[in-house]
Design a protein around this motif. Structure first.
Motif, PDB file in Angstrom:
ATOM      1  N   ASP A 108      29.394  13.568  79.770  1.00 41.62           N
ATOM      2  CA  ASP A 108      29.597  13.991  81.342  1.00 41.62           C
ATOM      3  C   ASP A 108      30.223  12.839  82.126  1.00 41.62           C
ATOM      4  OD1 ASP A 108      27.826  16.230  81.767  1.00 41.62           O
ATOM      5  OD2 ASP A 108      26.528  14.979  80.232  1.00 41.62           O
ATOM      6  N   PHE A 109      30.168  11.649  81.671  1.00 42.44           N
ATOM      7  CA  PHE A 109      30.687  10.594  82.344  1.00 42.44           C
ATOM      8  C   PHE A 109      31.425   9.558  80.827  1.00 42.44           C
ATOM      9  CE2 PHE A 109      26.611  11.443  84.106  1.00 42.44           C
ATOM     10  CZ  PHE A 109      27.161  11.935  85.263  1.00 42.44           C
ATOM     11  N   LEU A 117      33.628   6.942  89.913  1.00 45.24           N
ATOM     12  CA  LEU A 117      32.140   6.862  90.132  1.00 45.24           C
ATOM     13  C   LEU A 117      31.855   5.308  90.492  1.00 45.24           C
ATOM     14  CD1 LEU A 117      30.273   9.149  87.953  1.00 45.24           C
ATOM     15  CD2 LEU A 117      31.581   9.750  89.976  1.00 45.24           C
ATOM     16  N   ILE A 123      33.553   3.559  85.610  1.00 44.13           N
ATOM     17  CA  ILE A 123      32.870   4.657  85.252  1.00 44.13           C
ATOM     18  C   ILE A 123      33.453   6.055  85.921  1.00 44.13           C
ATOM     19  CG2 ILE A 123      30.619   5.543  85.328  1.00 44.13           C
ATOM     20  CD1 ILE A 123      29.631   2.851  85.605  1.00 44.13           C
ATOM     21  N   LEU A 183      33.997  10.483  86.296  1.00 48.49           N
ATOM     22  CA  LEU A 183      33.106  11.758  85.913  1.00 48.49           C
ATOM     23  C   LEU A 183      34.033  12.421  84.940  1.00 48.49           C
ATOM     24  CD1 LEU A 183      30.937  13.709  87.368  1.00 48.49           C
ATOM     25  CD2 LEU A 183      32.695  14.625  88.491  1.00 48.49           C
TER      26      LEU A 183
END
Length: 214
Positions: A135-136, A158, A149, A151
């Motif tokens: 997810d990340f 992010l 970081i 997405l």
């Protein structure tokens, strides 16, 4: 031939990242802000805003099979406990809500995508993600002490970590989640530093003749 006009000097383009389309909530919507959030982390892992107000704090507890850390709010309430499984090959971390260890309170897991890697990179999976696509993603920046970081596999950023002490978090991103993830990131960076120090000491020992080369 001079014309009397100043030469045209192009301005370097600024790299931009697409904004977050939907709020990113992992720990709770109360940790969303409609503006960019800047936080500072000191050596005791106390996290403050730009005015010096304490926002979060973290402490650790080393167990026999787990390296465990607790992320608390300013009042001392435990938001997340993070457990590193020390005997896993990819250095897997699990983050649970509060002080729970139950699977239904699993918020996210983080692990290295490769067994051997020279950069700080992590794949992060939400607790309900049973697939193989993270997810990340955490990717190291221009130096070992900086990273971004994202997405998933997108270029939607992010947050950024600068020099281990400053966090820049985009609007509509759960900043408590980012801080919890930074606990893992800094642990990985410090572990890499320890490994580098051991390697440097070993090389210096060979060079000085203290450690035999063969």
């Amino acid at each position: 031939m001079a014309t009397g006009q100043a030469p045209f000097n192009p301005v370097p383009a600024m790299r931009t990242y697409p904004p977050v389309e939907h709020p990113v909530v992992v720990i709770g919507p109360q940790y969303l802000a409609q503006y960019p959030v800047e936080l500072a982390v000191n050596s005791d892992f106390k996290v403050s805003d730009i005015n010096g107000t304490l926002i979060f704090q973290a402490n650790s507890k080393l167990l026999s099979l787990h390296n465990r850390r607790f992320l608390k709010d300013a009042a001392g309430n435990t938001l997340v406990n993070l457990r590193q499984k020390l005997r896993t090959m990819h250095g897997r971390w699990e983050a649970f809500r509060g002080e729970s260890k139950e699977k239904n309170d699993l918020l996210f897991t983080a692990k290295k995508p490769k067994l051997f890697q020279f950069k700080t990179e992590l794949d992060v999976f939400l607790g309900n993600n049973k697939g193989e696509d993270p997810d990340f993603k955490v990717k190291e920046g221009y130096s070992q002490s900086s990273c971004s970081i994202f997405l998933g596999d997108s270029n939607t950023m992010l947050a950024q970590v600068h020099g281990r002490h400053t966090l820049a978090i985009m609007p509509n991103v759960d900043y408590a989640f980012i801080v919890a993830l930074v606990v893992v990131i800094l642990d990985e960076i410090n572990a890499d530093d320890d490994g580098d120090a051991i390697l440097e000491g070993f090389v210096d020992g060979i060079a000085s003749g203290v450690i035999p080369s063969a």
